[in-house]
Design an enzyme around this catalytic site. Structure first.
Site, PDB file in Angstrom:
ATOM      1  N   LEU B  25       0.746  -1.179   0.050  1.00 41.30           N
ATOM      2  CA  LEU B  25      -0.114  -0.066  -0.077  1.00 41.30           C
ATOM      3  C   LEU B  25       0.892   1.160   0.011  1.00 41.30           C
ATOM      4  O   LEU B  25       0.963   1.981   0.831  1.00 41.30           O
ATOM      5  CB  LEU B  25      -1.037   0.018   1.136  1.00 41.30           C
ATOM      6  N   HIS B  26       1.386   1.467  -0.988  1.00 45.02           N
ATOM      7  CA  HIS B  26       2.259   2.689  -1.223  1.00 45.02           C
ATOM      8  C   HIS B  26       1.377   3.823  -1.531  1.00 45.02           C
ATOM      9  O   HIS B  26       0.221   3.664  -1.540  1.00 45.02           O
ATOM     10  CB  HIS B  26       3.597   2.597  -2.056  1.00 45.02           C
ATOM     11  N   MET B  27       2.092   5.036  -1.817  1.00 50.51           N
ATOM     12  CA  MET B  27       0.980   6.149  -2.106  1.00 50.51           C
ATOM     13  C   MET B  27       0.096   6.220  -3.097  1.00 50.51           C
ATOM     14  O   MET B  27      -1.134   6.736  -2.802  1.00 50.51           O
ATOM     15  CB  MET B  27       2.058   7.455  -2.332  1.00 50.51           C
ATOM     16  N   GLU B  99      -2.199  -3.141  -9.770  1.00 50.09           N
ATOM     17  CA  GLU B  99      -0.737  -3.470  -9.725  1.00 50.09           C
ATOM     18  C   GLU B  99      -0.498  -5.209  -9.703  1.00 50.09           C
ATOM     19  O   GLU B  99      -1.324  -5.867  -9.472  1.00 50.09           O
ATOM     20  CB  GLU B  99      -0.150  -3.013  -8.660  1.00 50.09           C
TER      21      GLU B  99
END
Lengths: 157, 108
Positions: B25-27, B99
């Site tokens: 859960l990156h930006m 993703e």
């Protein structure tokens, strides 16, 4: 993770000269390179990668802070530079307001978990009103370093 | 796991999701989550083992450091809680934020 684990204290710019986003990122990339933290990577390529990432979606998260970042082979571990602006910089932030504190984070290409851990420490502090205020009020690199080290030791800050 | 109870204020729903995309859960995924959560009127809280944060705040969501394989509890409170939970679960576990999953599944 603590700030001291990934912030390059030799790459703190208490008074950014640039007044636009790309110029600010360039100053911070140059500071990391000057501190020897980008190995032999071509600064202009690192800069370009950060700007391209920024164009996909602004990292201006509102409340006067931005955290431009990119994954890049120039580094083998996460590394950050910190800058603050007196005038404010347009980062196309979510809240449309100028940015006064910028943390540039470069992460290795093959360690997404480490990147997330660095982001966690950054936002744990940036979301606090007091920390943002102190960072914005800091006038020297020493004051910013002290603030970051104090934040590492004092979770309440 | 899904619980539901009707109160005078509305509905409370809760579910546990697992982060399945390799980068976690990156930006950008966090922003997608906040955008999706903000479509609903209900209050949304997201928790990991240590923290509970506002699912509509990008700064707070960035604090979760949810790596691939992390489980998060999503709690929604309000009239459209069930729809919110369904949409967020689909975003995290089915769409995986658009993703890819890890190349090597044994990585964790």
């Amino acid at each position: 993770m603590k700030f001291a684990d990934f912030v390059c204290f030799e790459a703190i710019i208490p008074k950014l000269k640039a007044t636009d986003r790309d110029g600010v990122v360039a100053e911070l990339v140059a500071a990391l390179a000057g501190a020897g933290r980008l190995a032999n990577a071509d600064c202009s390529k690192v800069l370009k990668a950060v700007i391209e990432r920024e164009k996909e979606a602004s990292t201006g998260m509102g409340k006067g802070v931005a955290v431009p970042h990119v994954k890049h082979t120039a580094v083998t571990d996460v590394i950050a530079a910190v800058g603050r602006s007196d005038t404010g910089v347009d980062f196309s932030s979510l809240d449309k307001q100028p940015v006064y504190s910028v943390i540039l984070l470069i992460s290795p290409a093959d360690n997404p978990d480490k990147h997330l851990q660095a982001m966690e420490s950054i936002f744990k502090h940036l979301q606090k009103d007091k920390f943002r205020k102190f960072l914005r009020q800091s006038q020297t690199a020493e004051q910013i370093e002290d603030l970051l080290r104090e934040a590492d030791e004092e979770p309440s800050l | 796991m899904q619980t539901e109870e009707n109160t005078s204020e509305g509905v409370v729903c809760e579910t546990v999701v697992e982060i399945k995309n390799a980068d976690g859960l990156h930006m950008r995924p966090a922003m997608q989550f906040v955008d999706a959560a903000s479509q609903f009127d209900c209050d949304i809280t997201v928790s990991n083992a240590e923290n509970s944060v506002d699912g509509k705040s990008i700064m707070q969501m960035s604090m979760l450091a949810a790596t691939c394989g992390t489980t998060l509890t999503i709690k929604a409170e309000g009239a459209d809680a069930q729809q919110a939970i369904d949409a967020l679960r689909e975003l995290v576990e089915v769409k995986m934020f658009g993703e890819p999953p890890p190349k090597d599944r044994s990585r964790n």
